[in-house]
Design an enzyme around this catalytic site. Structure first.
Site, PDB file in Angstrom:
ATOM      1  N   GLY A   1     -20.577 -13.088 -17.668  1.00  0.00           N
ATOM      2  CA  GLY A   1     -20.154 -14.491 -17.656  1.00  0.00           C
ATOM      3  C   GLY A   1     -21.270 -15.448 -18.057  1.00  0.00           C
ATOM      4  O   GLY A   1     -22.191 -15.076 -18.780  1.00  0.00           O
TER       5      GLY A   1
ATOM      6  N   ASP B   1     -24.682 -29.207 -27.252  1.00  0.00           N
ATOM      7  CA  ASP B   1     -24.378 -28.992 -25.831  1.00  0.00           C
ATOM      8  C   ASP B   1     -25.009 -27.688 -25.367  1.00  0.00           C
ATOM      9  O   ASP B   1     -24.383 -26.919 -24.649  1.00  0.00           O
ATOM     10  CB  ASP B   1     -22.846 -28.977 -25.641  1.00  0.00           C
ATOM     11  CG  ASP B   1     -22.460 -29.185 -24.182  1.00  0.00           C
ATOM     12  OD1 ASP B   1     -23.333 -29.545 -23.383  1.00  0.00           O
ATOM     13  OD2 ASP B   1     -21.275 -28.969 -23.851  1.00  0.00           O
TER      14      ASP B   1
ATOM     15  N   GLU C   1     -19.603  -9.422 -20.091  1.00  0.00           N
ATOM     16  CA  GLU C   1     -19.327  -8.970 -18.732  1.00  0.00           C
ATOM     17  C   GLU C   1     -19.947  -9.851 -17.650  1.00  0.00           C
ATOM     18  O   GLU C   1     -19.379 -10.028 -16.578  1.00  0.00           O
ATOM     19  CB  GLU C   1     -19.825  -7.535 -18.528  1.00  0.00           C
ATOM     20  CG  GLU C   1     -19.115  -6.481 -19.347  1.00  0.00           C
ATOM     21  CD  GLU C   1     -19.609  -6.408 -20.789  1.00  0.00           C
ATOM     22  OE1 GLU C   1     -20.434  -7.237 -21.195  1.00  0.00           O
ATOM     23  OE2 GLU C   1     -19.156  -5.518 -21.533  1.00  0.00           O
TER      24      GLU C   1
ATOM     25  N   ASN D   1     -23.479 -22.785 -21.089  1.00  0.00           N
ATOM     26  CA  ASN D   1     -22.823 -22.453 -22.347  1.00  0.00           C
ATOM     27  C   ASN D   1     -23.431 -21.224 -23.024  1.00  0.00           C
ATOM     28  O   ASN D   1     -23.245 -21.013 -24.213  1.00  0.00           O
ATOM     29  CB  ASN D   1     -22.845 -23.662 -23.283  1.00  0.00           C
ATOM     30  CG  ASN D   1     -21.922 -24.747 -22.779  1.00  0.00           C
ATOM     31  OD1 ASN D   1     -20.935 -24.443 -22.110  1.00  0.00           O
ATOM     32  ND2 ASN D   1     -22.241 -25.994 -23.045  1.00  0.00           N
TER      33      ASN D   1
ATOM     34  N   GLY E   1     -10.920 -22.814 -19.029  1.00  0.00           N
ATOM     35  CA  GLY E   1     -11.444 -23.685 -20.082  1.00  0.00           C
ATOM     36  C   GLY E   1     -10.648 -24.975 -20.048  1.00  0.00           C
ATOM     37  O   GLY E   1      -9.722 -25.116 -19.243  1.00  0.00           O
TER      38      GLY E   1
HETATM   39  P1  AMP Z   1     -15.373 -22.037 -21.849  1.00  0.00           P
HETATM   40  O1  AMP Z   1     -14.084 -22.749 -21.976  1.00  0.00           O
HETATM   41  O2  AMP Z   1     -15.820 -21.383 -23.123  1.00  0.00           O
HETATM   42  O3  AMP Z   1     -16.445 -22.872 -21.233  1.00  0.00           O
HETATM   43  O4  AMP Z   1     -15.098 -20.810 -20.830  1.00  0.00           O
HETATM   44  C1  AMP Z   1     -14.844 -20.978 -19.464  1.00  0.00           C
HETATM   45  C2  AMP Z   1     -15.370 -19.792 -18.685  1.00  0.00           C
HETATM   46  O5  AMP Z   1     -14.716 -18.617 -19.090  1.00  0.00           O
HETATM   47  C3  AMP Z   1     -16.876 -19.530 -18.889  1.00  0.00           C
HETATM   48  O6  AMP Z   1     -17.672 -20.281 -18.033  1.00  0.00           O
HETATM   49  C4  AMP Z   1     -16.973 -18.032 -18.596  1.00  0.00           C
HETATM   50  O7  AMP Z   1     -17.074 -17.810 -17.220  1.00  0.00           O
HETATM   51  C5  AMP Z   1     -15.619 -17.518 -19.088  1.00  0.00           C
HETATM   52  N1  AMP Z   1     -15.747 -16.981 -20.441  1.00  0.00           N
HETATM   53  C6  AMP Z   1     -15.603 -17.653 -21.608  1.00  0.00           C
HETATM   54  N2  AMP Z   1     -15.804 -16.845 -22.667  1.00  0.00           N
HETATM   55  C7  AMP Z   1     -16.081 -15.629 -22.160  1.00  0.00           C
HETATM   56  C8  AMP Z   1     -16.414 -14.352 -22.755  1.00  0.00           C
HETATM   57  N3  AMP Z   1     -16.480 -14.206 -24.084  1.00  0.00           N
HETATM   58  N4  AMP Z   1     -16.665 -13.331 -21.940  1.00  0.00           N
HETATM   59  C9  AMP Z   1     -16.607 -13.480 -20.589  1.00  0.00           C
HETATM   60  N5  AMP Z   1     -16.311 -14.641 -19.983  1.00  0.00           N
HETATM   61  C10 AMP Z   1     -16.053 -15.710 -20.747  1.00  0.00           C
END
Ligand code: AMP
Length: 990
Positions: free
Chosen positions: A712, A753, A710, A758, A637
């Site tokens: 993603g 967004d 799970e 997302n 992230g």
């Molecule tokens: P984000 O910062 O929320 O965009 O998260 C970055 C990446 O982390 C996402 O693209 C997912 O691949 C993974 N990710 C985020 N939240 C979750 C979740 N609750 N369960 C599984 N993977 C997640």
């Protein structure tokens, strides 16, 4: 064909009957005629030299309108040199002129016995002069423009006759510098009839673009463009100076800048017109006037704002688009829980919030006594030392704790719900009142103990009455003991007043002492421990005034230090205790549901909190880091890694979680922004919204813990499983996303967004909306692109009004939903493929839309188009989207009709290709309407000879010819298949 070659009638008759209808032309707006021989109905009076050369002939067109023409046909004689010169033509402002000739010219082969003398061309010449030279004519002064030949002398009619063809030739002349010029036609032995001569120059005609008017402009003769500044139309002002370029071809190019209609005016037919009564426009811009919001009106045209109806108000800072509102009704169901001299007050939200969301509560404390004389109540404001926790006004929650009240006293609390317009309508304010009587309570602790006098065997002490005696003090208990003896034996004394003298003490000995007051309710809290020493036995220590002063000073200093340390420790403990209780209390309030009242838009922007960390604890549960076990990193992230792991809460089952961490070295702002996502997520509770388990903020690293998904993110998940799901499975996923979005829009939350990247997918293919935040969302998104108005926007997913003027609403979320729908149906294809963001904005603005993905059901494509309506109010609401998808799920047969076979609107940039495939000539032609597809060049070198070959074309084949982007590949293959089925009857032209 036999004919009299010298007969003017022969030529005229021929072209009259055959071609004249074609001469009835309306000239293009950007052409200004300097000469038009057809317009003259009398003699043109051109000079002919010698006189037996060119002849002027009258004729009529098919409307019997007379026209003048010239002909010459001396094809049997050698050495012809026949001149025809026009009258003097003033140049006006032209720099470059165009000469358009319409003529017939006979083919020498069609005339018997003329070999050697007959010619098939004539010359066009000109002479520039500053004045009209009358009949003065000299051949050698003329400059040749060109030799004019016929394209084709004859043409075949349906009946097999050969008829003369009308030739049209245009020549450019320039730059011209003198005031005027002559044209001349030199015949050297051809059989030619000059049907019409038109001389014109080009100009960029007056036009209005982007609300700026541009005057008639004559282009330059050279290749360069003329830059022209536009002037804003009436009632508009420049946003960016309007400019355009006038090309040498008389075309306006590259409009830059624009004007915006003033406040109270809207754009109609390229003008700014006043808003009608009942409408208003408060800002500059080319938006339409808006209808007056509820509870407001405008009686006049051109209103900038609407006026509020009686008893409705607008707070400072309320946008003009907001309804006029009222103060809220009184809070309901006030409950008090009394604990000695404290009371906890709780209440419910008012029935009527007055149409606003900025509700806070204020509590006024009054102390009331009944007047025995008349039995009435007399109230006065409470003492200033009554404490309200967290405070008395500006309360966001529906509870307050009031402490430090007097025991056995009647109090009345008036609780008022306030909103942004309460101060504007004091007469309309309402409150709920509750009266309580405090209980009996023990007195508070004695403070301010001081030594008045010390001797070898005694000490005189004094102190202050407890701050809150809570009743009549019966006496004080004084307990003291030798410091050395550590409270193993002590003495207790009682005193009625606030001083005492302790006798029988040992000289030069340190004593510790505590005092507490007693009322009918019992003993109060003990004072802090006070230390004193008796005077020494020696002569030196015989009490003298000065030594006593020193001793008093030292012991006071020690006492003060001790007292400070003790106070510090005590305060620290109290704070810790109250802090650790805090989140649970807040959680409780939250769970109790004042934030979940039906019918109320309940999303609260965490940035409205003065202290954003308060918002986190309001909406998110604080987790103990020891309950979390991290397994592995699953993503990245903006603020740090995203890990998978397990959460085990006391007496709960272990669950899989995703853990977002805030990497070290963060700034305060980064921490706030990171936690803002949790403050938002924590307000939602829906099966299609990612669930927040809690946050870790009291230890490092700072973490946000959510349920684990799970599979993603949806975009990569679909790409990994290209073409592997049934239509129903895809619709099921889309339904989930729509349902989550419906929930968010009901809560009044605009996502901004929404995109497949997302959306997260769990092991049961349940899709959940994620990535919440405020400005951060877009800063974080790699798709975010800066716009001219600043701020980042994921262009391909965003509705035009949100890009143009940041109008983010649930309707702009619906546009994004349409794009997600397209992403899902094309298994993670990138919207608009490799087009640049600028091209996407332009294409969308011009009305073009993405084409249906391969095999996309027609209903889903129609839904996408509905989501992409330019007028945002015409887009479907999420509730409608959910219901459309539900119907599809109930009737899966409807998914079989694919968009590729149904008729679609013709304004689709990428769509036209499949509609036009069967009638196209070459592969290159066919690609033309797909202007944005980058593979046209790759294709233009490939030729196909039959439908079979085309139908067998696979994506592999396309890769070979350099079409490597998946979108166009799929598009081309599906279109080729359509072509195949549509053209089975014959070979495709190559
Ligand atoms: P984000 O910062 O929320 O965009 O998260 C970055 C990446 O982390 C996402 O693209 C997912 O691949 C993974 N990710 C985020 N939240 C979750 C979740 N609750 N369960 C599984 N993977 C997640």
């Amino acid at each position: 064909m036999d004919c009299d070659l010298r007969s003017p009638l022969f030529l005229i008759h021929l072209f009259m009957s055959t071609f004249l209808p074609a001469l009835c032309v309306i000239y293009p707006l950007n052409e200004v005629n300097l000469l038009d021989s057809k317009a003259s109905q009398g003699e043109l009076g051109w000079i002919s030299y010698p006189s037996h050369g060119w002849e002027e002939i009258s004729g009529v067109d098919e409307h019997y309108t007379p026209i003048r023409t010239f002909q010459v046909c001396n094809v049997m004689e050698y050495s012809q040199n026949n001149w025809l010169r026009t009258n003097w033509i003033p140049r006006q402002s032209a720099q470059k002129i165009y000469v358009e000739l319409k003529f017939t010219l006979r083919d020498c082969n069609s005339i018997p016995l003329v070999l050697g003398t007959c010619k098939e061309t004539f010359n066009l010449l000109y002479l520039e002069t500053d004045d009209d030279q009358g009949s003065h004519f000299r051949e050698h002064q003329y400059l040749k423009i060109d030799t004019i030949a016929a394209d084709e002398s004859f043409t075949q009619t349906d009946l097999g006759d050969r008829i003369l063809k009308l030739n049209i030739e245009v020549r450019e002349v320039g730059p011209l510098t003198k005031k005027g010029f002559y044209l001349a036609f030199q015949d050297v032995g051809a059989c030619v009839a000059l049907v019409s001569v038109r001389v014109y120059f080009k100009k960029c005609p007056y036009t209005v673009r982007n609300l700026a008017s541009f005057p008639d402009t004559v282009p330059m003769d050279s290749q360069s463009l003329v830059e022209v500044k536009g002037s804003c139309v009436n009632h508009s002002k420049e946003e960016e100076p309007p400019r355009m370029y006038c090309s040498t071809e008389g075309e306006w190019l590259v409009p830059i800048g624009k004007c915006l209609c003033n406040q109270g005016y809207e754009e109609r037919s390229s003008t700014c017109q006043t808003c009608r009564a009942g409408f208003y426009k408060s800002g500059f811009g080319n938006t339409e006037c808006s209808k007056c919001p509820p509870h407001s009106f405008s009686h006049h045209e051109g209103s900038l704002h609407c006026v509020c109806e009686k008893n409705y108000f607008r707070a400072e800072g309320d946008p003009a688009s907001m309804s006029c509102t009222r103060p809220p009704s009184a809070p309901r169901n006030v409950i008090s829980s009394i604990n000695e001299t404290s009371v906890i007050l709780e209440w419910s939200w008012p029935d009527n919030t007055g149409g606003r969301r900025d509700i806070t509560f204020a509590v006024l404390c009054k102390r009331c006594r009944s007047v025995p004389a008349d039995g009435s109540q007399r109230c006065e404001p409470c003492r200033s030392n009554v404490r309200f926790v967290p405070r008395a006004t500006g309360l966001y929650n529906t509870t307050v704790t009031v402490t430090d009240l007097l025991a056995h006293t009647n109090y009345t609390f008036e609780i008022e719900a306030q909103n942004g317009v309460s101060s504007l309508a004091p007469q309309m304010r309402q409150y709920a009142a509750v009266t309580i009587t405090t209980n009996q309570a023990a007195p508070s602790a004695v403070s301010g103990i001081r030594k008045e006098k010390t001797t070898r065997n005694s000490v005189s002490l004094a102190w202050q009455e407890p701050e809150r005696p809570n009743g009549i003090i019966l006496d004080y208990e004084i307990k003291y003991y030798e410091k050395e003896e550590q409270e193993t034996s002590y003495t207790i004394l009682r005193a009625r007043g606030c001083n005492v003298t302790l006798g029988g003490l040992k000289p030069n000995t340190a004593y510790l002492l505590q005092i507490r007051a007693r009322t009918a309710a019992g003993y109060g809290a003990s004072s802090t421990t006070f230390q004193f020493e008796t005077s020494p036995d020696s002569a030196f220590s015989i009490s003298s005034e000065s030594s006593q002063v020193v001793l008093i000073a030292i012991s006071s200093a020690v006492a003060i230090i001790l007292l400070t340390v003790l106070l510090y420790v005590l305060i620290g403990r109290v704070c810790c205790r109250s802090k650790s209780k805090h989140p649970d209390e807040k959680r409780l309030h939250f769970g109790n549901g004042h934030l979940r009242l039906p019918g109320i838009r309940t999303y609260i922007d965490p940035h409205t909190y003065e202290d954003p960390s308060q918002a986190v604890h309001e909406f998110a549960k604080e987790l103990d880091a020891s309950c979390i076990a991290i397994d592995k990193v699953v993503g990245a992230g903006e603020f740090g890694e995203v890990c998978s792991g397990r959460l085990r809460l006391p007496s709960k089952k272990e669950i899989c979680v995703a853990i977002k961490t805030l990497k070290g070295g963060y700034t305060d702002k980064q921490r706030r922004d990171f936690l803002a996502e949790a403050s938002i997520m924590g307000q939602f509770d829906h099966p299609n919204i990612i669930r927040l388990e809690g946050v870790v903020t009291r230890s490092k690293p700072v973490m946000i813990v959510t349920e684990y998904m799970e599979n993603g993110s949806l975009d990569s998940f679909l790409r990994k499983h290209d073409a592997q799901f049934t239509g129903i499975q895809l619709v099921g996923m889309l339904r989930g996303i729509a349902s989550g979005m419906k929930y968010l829009s009901d809560m009044g939350y605009v996502h901004r967004d929404l995109a497949a990247r997302n959306i997260l997918v769990n092991s049961n293919l349940v899709c959940k909306v994620s990535d919440f935040g405020l400005s951060r969302v877009l800063e974080d998104d790699p798709e975010g692109a800066y716009t001219t108005r600043g701020g980042k926007i994921p262009i391909r997913w965003t509705a035009p009004e949100a890009i143009a003027y940041r109008k983010f609403t649930s309707a702009s979320d619906a546009w994004s939903y349409g794009i997600v729908l397209w992403e899902v149906m094309s298994y993670g294809e990138r919207p608009y493929w490799e087009m640049s963001n600028q091209d996407v904005i332009k294409a969308v603005d011009e009305g073009y839309r993405l084409p249906p993905p391969m095999d996309c059901p027609a209903t889903l494509y129609q839904l996408m188009l509905d989501c992409w309506q330019k007028e945002r109010n015409n887009r479907p609401k999420f509730e409608q989207i959910v219901s459309i998808l539900d119907k599809l799920i109930r009737n899966p047969g409807s998914l079989k009709i694919t968009a590729n076979t149904t008729s679609r609107p013709a304004n689709l940039l990428l769509d036209r290709s499949s509609l036009e495939v069967p009638s196209m000539g070459t592969m290159g032609d066919w690609m033309d309407p797909m202007r944005t597809l980058p593979c046209k060049e790759a294709f233009s070198g490939v030729s196909y000879s039959s439908c079979d070959t085309i139908a067998k074309t696979s994506t592999e084949d396309l890769k070979k010819v350099g079409v490597t982007i998946v979108g166009p590949q799929k598009k081309i293959v599906s279109s080729l298949k359509a072509l195949d089925s549509n053209t089975k009857n014959g070979p495709v032209p190559v």
